[in-house]
Design an enzyme around this catalytic site. Structure first.
Site, PDB file in Angstrom:
ATOM      1  N   ILE A 158       0.830  -1.200   0.000  1.00 18.48           N
ATOM      2  CA  ILE A 158       0.000   0.000   0.000  1.00 18.48           C
ATOM      3  C   ILE A 158       0.867   1.254   0.000  1.00 18.48           C
ATOM      4  O   ILE A 158       0.609   2.202  -0.750  1.00 18.48           O
ATOM      5  CB  ILE A 158      -0.964  -0.001   1.198  1.00 18.48           C
ATOM      6  CG1 ILE A 158      -1.943  -1.168   1.097  1.00 18.48           C
ATOM      7  CG2 ILE A 158      -1.740   1.323   1.272  1.00 18.48           C
ATOM      8  CD1 ILE A 158      -2.835  -1.342   2.311  1.00 18.48           C
ATOM      9  N   CYS A 207       1.554   1.208   8.223  1.00 19.43           N
ATOM     10  CA  CYS A 207       2.356   0.230   8.943  1.00 19.43           C
ATOM     11  C   CYS A 207       1.452  -0.776   9.650  1.00 19.43           C
ATOM     12  O   CYS A 207       0.287  -0.490   9.926  1.00 19.43           O
ATOM     13  CB  CYS A 207       3.244   0.936   9.969  1.00 19.43           C
ATOM     14  SG  CYS A 207       2.344   2.039  11.086  1.00 19.43           S
ATOM     15  N   ARG A 236      -4.207   0.888  10.948  1.00 18.61           N
ATOM     16  CA  ARG A 236      -4.918   0.328  12.094  1.00 18.61           C
ATOM     17  C   ARG A 236      -5.170   1.458  13.090  1.00 18.61           C
ATOM     18  O   ARG A 236      -4.310   2.321  13.294  1.00 18.61           O
ATOM     19  CB  ARG A 236      -4.104  -0.786  12.764  1.00 18.61           C
ATOM     20  CG  ARG A 236      -3.941  -2.041  11.905  1.00 18.61           C
ATOM     21  CD  ARG A 236      -5.262  -2.780  11.738  1.00 18.61           C
ATOM     22  NE  ARG A 236      -5.125  -4.007  10.959  1.00 18.61           N
ATOM     23  CZ  ARG A 236      -5.330  -4.097   9.662  1.00 18.61           C
ATOM     24  NH1 ARG A 236      -5.680  -3.006   8.966  1.00 18.61           N
ATOM     25  NH2 ARG A 236      -5.205  -5.247   9.021  1.00 18.61           N
ATOM     26  N   ASP A 260      -9.712   6.465   8.583  1.00 21.53           N
ATOM     27  CA  ASP A 260     -10.686   5.427   8.233  1.00 21.53           C
ATOM     28  C   ASP A 260     -10.790   4.384   9.335  1.00 21.53           C
ATOM     29  O   ASP A 260     -11.632   3.499   9.259  1.00 21.53           O
ATOM     30  CB  ASP A 260     -10.267   4.753   6.920  1.00 21.53           C
ATOM     31  CG  ASP A 260     -11.297   3.764   6.399  1.00 21.53           C
ATOM     32  OD1 ASP A 260     -12.487   4.152   6.314  1.00 21.53           O
ATOM     33  OD2 ASP A 260     -10.927   2.621   6.083  1.00 21.53           O
ATOM     34  N   GLU A 265     -13.785   0.244  17.309  1.00 26.63           N
ATOM     35  CA  GLU A 265     -14.726   0.283  16.185  1.00 26.63           C
ATOM     36  C   GLU A 265     -15.896  -0.657  16.430  1.00 26.63           C
ATOM     37  O   GLU A 265     -15.661  -1.848  16.704  1.00 26.63           O
ATOM     38  CB  GLU A 265     -13.992  -0.100  14.886  1.00 26.63           C
ATOM     39  CG  GLU A 265     -12.878   0.851  14.520  1.00 26.63           C
ATOM     40  CD  GLU A 265     -12.056   0.375  13.339  1.00 26.63           C
ATOM     41  OE1 GLU A 265     -11.179   1.140  12.893  1.00 26.63           O
ATOM     42  OE2 GLU A 265     -12.266  -0.768  12.857  1.00 26.63           O
ATOM     43  N   HIS A 284     -14.273   2.773   8.321  1.00 22.95           N
ATOM     44  CA  HIS A 284     -13.451   1.608   7.960  1.00 22.95           C
ATOM     45  C   HIS A 284     -13.887   1.029   6.611  1.00 22.95           C
ATOM     46  O   HIS A 284     -14.161  -0.170   6.483  1.00 22.95           O
ATOM     47  CB  HIS A 284     -13.535   0.544   9.059  1.00 22.95           C
ATOM     48  CG  HIS A 284     -12.332  -0.361   9.086  1.00 22.95           C
ATOM     49  ND1 HIS A 284     -11.764  -0.817  10.238  1.00 22.95           N
ATOM     50  CD2 HIS A 284     -11.595  -0.924   8.084  1.00 22.95           C
ATOM     51  CE1 HIS A 284     -10.738  -1.601   9.965  1.00 22.95           C
ATOM     52  NE2 HIS A 284     -10.617  -1.680   8.652  1.00 22.95           N
TER      53      HIS A 284
END
Length: 317
Positions: A158, A207, A236, A260, A265, A284
């Site tokens: 990514i 990461c 994360r 995001d 969550e 998310h």
């Protein structure tokens, strides 16, 4: 063979097909499963498929037939991998399926801040353009990305995709990673963590979540960023200290944030980022594009097929 999916809804709310999995045996899909329901639903399963439903060692002890766990995600902290290995249960994840989608959301956040599309569209729909004496107007500073510096924390698939998009915008790309290599190949510069924070106009996190990266972005780190900088987190939630980020935004120590993911969550109603200044939050969804989930299901099936044929792939334990 009994295959049980404990939380299939977010992966496939009905717009995709489970046929690729159901061909291998009796397939039962639950939209969601509470911790209290896990054992009852999975106790006779040969194959277990999960996304965000936690499975610990005690639960595994009550699943005597279980041979394989297929994750509907890249992250695998939701299951006790050591306990699974001790019980000869193979665990496979879904690597690198969402690379393009996550990188796309990163620039959705960035472009919303630099071009303020939603702000101006709302203004036009409210009649501001129709009543304006000039042919154009703007309601905040608009910014070009060309020659701006983006700092990428983590340089896996990514991070590399974000770098390539940034280069297309004419941005300078700097990277912090514990294992720097091939800078010339990707047209980036590797920097230490503090230098990246100080030099970047945009800092984006890519990461993994480890003991070292938990709250990597904290009050101390945010103080080192430019007051005009933006922070993006699509990795994360716990990589960023929610409270510290909210304070930095409200105090004007950084300009904006786009996240995001959050520490918890769904978020608790009192999460300070929900009311922080200049904070874009999405639920998310970086991984949730139709094509992205379609790719996830294909890899999920391929992982299961490989396991049943005796050569498991993408094994994380």
């Amino acid at each position: 063979m009994k295959i049980v999916n404990l939380d299939g809804y977010t992966t496939n709310p009905g717009d995709l097909s489970w046929d690729g999995i159901s061909q291998y045996g009796e397939y039962i899909v639950y939209d969601r499963t509470s911790p209290e329901q896990v054992v009852e639903r999975a106790k006779d399963a040969d194959i277990l498929i999960i996304n965000k439903t936690p499975v610990d060692a005690e639960m595994l002890d009550k699943m005597p037939k279980l041979r394989y766990v297929g994750l509907q995600s890249t992250g695998y902290n939701i299951i006790d991998c050591n306990a699974a290995r001790e019980r000869n249960i193979v665990v496979s994840n879904i690597p690198a399926y969402s690379t393009n989608a996550v990188a796309q959301l990163v620039f959705s956040f960035i472009l919303e801040v630099t071009n303020k599309v939603s702000l101006h569209s709302e203004s036009v729909h409210n009649g501001d353009w129709a009543s304006n004496p000039d042919f154009c107007y703007w309601k905040g500073s608009l910014t070009e990305l060309d020659s701006k510096t983006i700092g990428i924390i983590g340089f896996g698939s990514i991070g590399k995709r974000v770098a390539s998009i940034a280069k297309a915008f004419g941005m300078n790309v700097i990277v912090y990673t514990p294992h720097p290599k091939d800078a010339e190949l990707y047209g980036v510069e590797f920097k230490d963590f503090d230098t990246l924070l100080k030099e970047s106009d945009f800092v984006t996190c890519h990461c993994p979540l480890t003991d070292k990266t938990t709250h990597l972005i904290n009050s101390e780190a945010l103080l080192k960023m430019k007051s005009s900088a933006m922070l993006i987190n699509t990795s994360r939630g716990p990589v960023v200290d929610d409270v510290a980020l909210a304070e930095a935004l409200n105090d004007g120590r950084i300009l904006a944030a786009g996240v995001d993911v959050l520490t918890t969550e769904p978020p608790k109603p009192d999460n300070p980022l929900l009311t922080a200044k200049n904070c874009l939050i999405t639920p998310h969804i970086a991984w949730a594009g139709f094509e992205t989930r379609e790719r996830l299901l294909k890899i999920l099936e391929e992982n299961l097929k490989a396991f049943l044929e005796g050569h498991p792939q993408n094994v994380v334990n």
